[in-house]
Scaffold this active site. Structure first.
Site, PDB file in Angstrom:
ATOM      1  N   LYS A  15       0.828  -1.211   0.000  1.00 60.70           N
ATOM      2  CA  LYS A  15       0.000   0.000   0.000  1.00 60.70           C
ATOM      3  C   LYS A  15       0.865   1.265   0.000  1.00 60.70           C
ATOM      4  O   LYS A  15       0.641   2.167  -0.793  1.00 60.70           O
ATOM      5  CB  LYS A  15      -0.937   0.004   1.226  1.00 60.70           C
ATOM      6  CG  LYS A  15      -1.916  -1.151   1.255  1.00 60.70           C
ATOM      7  CD  LYS A  15      -2.950  -0.999   2.364  1.00 60.70           C
ATOM      8  CE  LYS A  15      -2.396  -1.099   3.770  1.00 60.70           C
ATOM      9  NZ  LYS A  15      -1.871  -2.435   4.148  1.00 60.70           N
ATOM     10  N   ARG A  90      -9.755   0.668   8.904  1.00 62.95           N
ATOM     11  CA  ARG A  90      -9.404  -0.734   9.153  1.00 62.95           C
ATOM     12  C   ARG A  90     -10.505  -1.475   9.894  1.00 62.95           C
ATOM     13  O   ARG A  90     -10.352  -2.674  10.160  1.00 62.95           O
ATOM     14  CB  ARG A  90      -8.132  -0.790   9.989  1.00 62.95           C
ATOM     15  CG  ARG A  90      -6.859  -1.039   9.152  1.00 62.95           C
ATOM     16  CD  ARG A  90      -5.705  -0.777  10.067  1.00 62.95           C
ATOM     17  NE  ARG A  90      -4.530  -1.527   9.848  1.00 62.95           N
ATOM     18  CZ  ARG A  90      -3.390  -0.995   9.375  1.00 62.95           C
ATOM     19  NH1 ARG A  90      -3.354   0.234   8.944  1.00 62.95           N
ATOM     20  NH2 ARG A  90      -2.319  -1.722   9.321  1.00 62.95           N
ATOM     21  N   ARG A 124      11.322  -6.239   4.628  1.00 59.05           N
ATOM     22  CA  ARG A 124      11.071  -4.830   4.284  1.00 59.05           C
ATOM     23  C   ARG A 124      12.031  -3.898   5.031  1.00 59.05           C
ATOM     24  O   ARG A 124      12.288  -4.072   6.216  1.00 59.05           O
ATOM     25  CB  ARG A 124       9.617  -4.508   4.670  1.00 59.05           C
ATOM     26  CG  ARG A 124       9.184  -3.112   4.406  1.00 59.05           C
ATOM     27  CD  ARG A 124       7.712  -3.030   4.268  1.00 59.05           C
ATOM     28  NE  ARG A 124       6.999  -3.160   5.538  1.00 59.05           N
ATOM     29  CZ  ARG A 124       5.685  -3.009   5.646  1.00 59.05           C
ATOM     30  NH1 ARG A 124       4.949  -2.753   4.588  1.00 59.05           N
ATOM     31  NH2 ARG A 124       5.104  -3.148   6.822  1.00 59.05           N
ATOM     32  N   ARG A 152      11.258  -1.608  10.514  1.00 57.05           N
ATOM     33  CA  ARG A 152      10.225  -1.211  11.475  1.00 57.05           C
ATOM     34  C   ARG A 152      10.197  -2.199  12.640  1.00 57.05           C
ATOM     35  O   ARG A 152      10.353  -3.391  12.443  1.00 57.05           O
ATOM     36  CB  ARG A 152       8.859  -1.209  10.788  1.00 57.05           C
ATOM     37  CG  ARG A 152       8.442   0.149  10.305  1.00 57.05           C
ATOM     38  CD  ARG A 152       7.223   0.079   9.448  1.00 57.05           C
ATOM     39  NE  ARG A 152       6.079  -0.584  10.088  1.00 57.05           N
ATOM     40  CZ  ARG A 152       4.874  -0.661   9.522  1.00 57.05           C
ATOM     41  NH1 ARG A 152       4.668  -0.138   8.333  1.00 57.05           N
ATOM     42  NH2 ARG A 152       3.889  -1.275  10.137  1.00 57.05           N
ATOM     43  N   ARG A 163      -0.514  -9.229  13.460  1.00 55.06           N
ATOM     44  CA  ARG A 163      -1.060  -8.211  12.535  1.00 55.06           C
ATOM     45  C   ARG A 163      -1.967  -8.872  11.509  1.00 55.06           C
ATOM     46  O   ARG A 163      -2.991  -8.316  11.111  1.00 55.06           O
ATOM     47  CB  ARG A 163       0.087  -7.439  11.864  1.00 55.06           C
ATOM     48  CG  ARG A 163       0.757  -6.466  12.827  1.00 55.06           C
ATOM     49  CD  ARG A 163       2.093  -5.986  12.327  1.00 55.06           C
ATOM     50  NE  ARG A 163       1.994  -5.087  11.189  1.00 55.06           N
ATOM     51  CZ  ARG A 163       3.029  -4.776  10.406  1.00 55.06           C
ATOM     52  NH1 ARG A 163       4.224  -5.300  10.633  1.00 55.06           N
ATOM     53  NH2 ARG A 163       2.860  -3.968   9.399  1.00 55.06           N
TER      54      ARG A 163
END
Ligand code: AMP
Length: 208
Positions: A15, A90, A124, A152, A163
């Site tokens: 995203k 969300r 990532r 992160r 998550r």
């Protein structure tokens, strides 16, 4: 009324990467609740201290906190003709509240199978200088910047499982909710960044 676009999908679907392209195409500023919350955490504001507990364990931050954040953000000058939401709404409750302040024109839904998510998230990395997002195997950074990339705190294998659970239990039903309203445009997210970008551009041009 403001006309907004929602970028929807599981964590690690791409995203944030695609948001930049959509912003360029539409002129709408990217509004990422994840980025706003991370800023609040690093500023150590009251909101950041409260939100951190949830973020670190991969849980959704309570709706009332998120809705206040968005209401304030949409009062800013750059959002008069609507924004591009990335990672918001969300929950169905967030979406209902959003309908009171902006018209959601289209919901771009990036589809990535669960089994690919963990690999995508754990590899990532982010460039703190530019905000650019890379992946150690799928989208490797230029060598000269690789030393400064960061991971992160919630992009670890343990947190990602929670998550994903939060996504399936609280966020995925929202996709069906938007589908019933004929706003959902599904796009395969596990293609190259360029291919996903092309599919998104085609989808968006129909709504303009
Ligand atoms: P993201 O960068 O979108 O993956 O968001 C990182 C974390 O911030 C999530 O795991 C949640 O804890 C929190 N978060 C971001 N956006 C929302 C939202 N719209 N509702 C609830 N929690 C959120």
């Amino acid at each position: 009324m403001k006309e907004s676009i929602v970028l929807f999908g599981p964590p690690g679907a791409g995203k944030g990467t695609q948001a930049e392209l959509i912003s360029e195409l539409t002129g709408k500023p990217q509004v990422s609740t994840g980025d706003m919350l991370r800023k609040a955490v690093s500023d150590k504001s009251q909101l950041g201290i409260e939100a951190k507990k949830y973020m670190d364990s991969g849980l959704l931050v309570p709706d009332n906190i998120i809705i206040d954040l968005i209401k304030n953000r949409l009062e800013e000058k750059d959002s008069v003709s609507g924004v591009l939401f990335d990672g918001f709404p969300r929950t169905i409750h967030q979406a209902e509240e959003l309908d009171k302040i902006t018209e959601v024109k289209v919901v771009i839904s990036l589809i990535v199978p669960d089994e690919e998510i963990v690999e995508r998230i754990v590899g990532r990395r982010m460039d703190p200088k530019t905000g650019d997002i890379y992946h150690i195997s799928f989208n490797p950074p230029p060598e000269e910047i690789s030393h400064r990339l960061i991971q992160r705190k919630d992009d670890t294998e343990e947190t990602v499982m929670q998550r994903l659970t939060s996504y399936h239990e609280q966020t995925k039903p929202l996709g069906e909710w938007y589908e019933k309203q004929e706003k959902l445009v599904p796009i395969k997210g596990n293609e190259t960044i360029e291919e996903v970008g092309k599919a998104i551009s085609a989808a968006i041009s129909k709504f303009r």
